[in-house]
Design an enzyme around this catalytic site. Sequence first.
Site, PDB file in Angstrom:
ATOM      1  N   SER A 125       4.841  -9.001   3.914  1.00  0.00           N
ATOM      2  CA  SER A 125       3.765  -9.722   4.595  1.00  0.00           C
ATOM      3  C   SER A 125       4.247 -10.232   5.966  1.00  0.00           C
ATOM      4  O   SER A 125       4.664  -9.430   6.800  1.00  0.00           O
ATOM      5  CB  SER A 125       3.255 -10.847   3.689  1.00  0.00           C
ATOM      6  OG  SER A 125       2.027 -11.352   4.139  1.00  0.00           O
ATOM      7  N   ASP A 179      -5.475  -5.034  -1.361  1.00  0.00           N
ATOM      8  CA  ASP A 179      -4.932  -6.203  -0.655  1.00  0.00           C
ATOM      9  C   ASP A 179      -6.069  -6.906   0.079  1.00  0.00           C
ATOM     10  O   ASP A 179      -6.691  -6.340   0.981  1.00  0.00           O
ATOM     11  CB  ASP A 179      -3.861  -5.747   0.339  1.00  0.00           C
ATOM     12  CG  ASP A 179      -3.039  -6.900   0.886  1.00  0.00           C
ATOM     13  OD1 ASP A 179      -3.595  -8.004   1.049  1.00  0.00           O
ATOM     14  OD2 ASP A 179      -1.849  -6.694   1.167  1.00  0.00           O
ATOM     15  N   HIS A 210      -2.135  -8.044  -2.905  1.00  0.00           N
ATOM     16  CA  HIS A 210      -1.085  -8.424  -1.947  1.00  0.00           C
ATOM     17  C   HIS A 210       0.161  -8.820  -2.745  1.00  0.00           C
ATOM     18  O   HIS A 210       0.415 -10.003  -2.986  1.00  0.00           O
ATOM     19  CB  HIS A 210      -1.597  -9.592  -1.085  1.00  0.00           C
ATOM     20  CG  HIS A 210      -0.747  -9.870   0.114  1.00  0.00           C
ATOM     21  ND1 HIS A 210      -0.587  -8.959   1.143  1.00  0.00           N
ATOM     22  CD2 HIS A 210      -0.025 -10.967   0.471  1.00  0.00           C
ATOM     23  CE1 HIS A 210       0.190  -9.489   2.076  1.00  0.00           C
ATOM     24  NE2 HIS A 210       0.558 -10.697   1.680  1.00  0.00           N
TER      25      HIS A 210
END
Length: 228
Positions: A125, A179, A210
Amino acid sequence: MAQALEVIEIETGPAPRAAVIWLHGLGADGHDFEPIVPELDLPAAKPVRFLFPNAPQRPVTINMGMRMRAWYDILQLGLQDDGRAVVGAEDEAGIRESQAQIEELISGEVKRGIPHEKIVLAGFSQGGAIVLQTALRQNKRLAGLMALSTYLPLSMTLARERAAANSDLPIFMAHGQYDNMIPLARAAHSRDMLQALGYAVDWHEYPMPHSVCPEEIAHIAAFLLRLL
């Protein structure tokens, strides 16, 4: 010199000759990916040092200014139709500050005897955005890059700032099809931008949100074995 980061270290054996610097995501910390190390099941005969740095605490705009571990501020989530960030909506100063901190970690590993070509940068991320920002601008060849559930930050600056030494850097890029934090379309656009600049991206999609999944971990292990 950039502010030193707190770092959690795990060595898979004595006298490691390779290193993986692995960055966590927004609001997490260096412990987040510690459990993955034994799951990778890397050979004991080729020890690796894993470094899991803690991002500094900073206010995050989209979270009402709440302080948390973050590699940079997130000013807004809006994207243009082509998947790029809205112009002016990225915390360029924060991104470059974190880049400098990771470069200090790279230098530290080199001083400890790990050559640049045996150092992999990995991140999830926000952490993945920082390793993309950092690795492709290094003037000495690294071993590889793993960008997980992430996107290319400051994408309009890469063409003029990228380093020739890492123009053929192995890039493992993975994303979840479900996601809802960083849409798959944004990651795919980042992949396309990298490929347009000549980078060979080893792209993977998984039926997950995610996060990471067992199949992805197996692919990460195989990627690291090829590199290290």
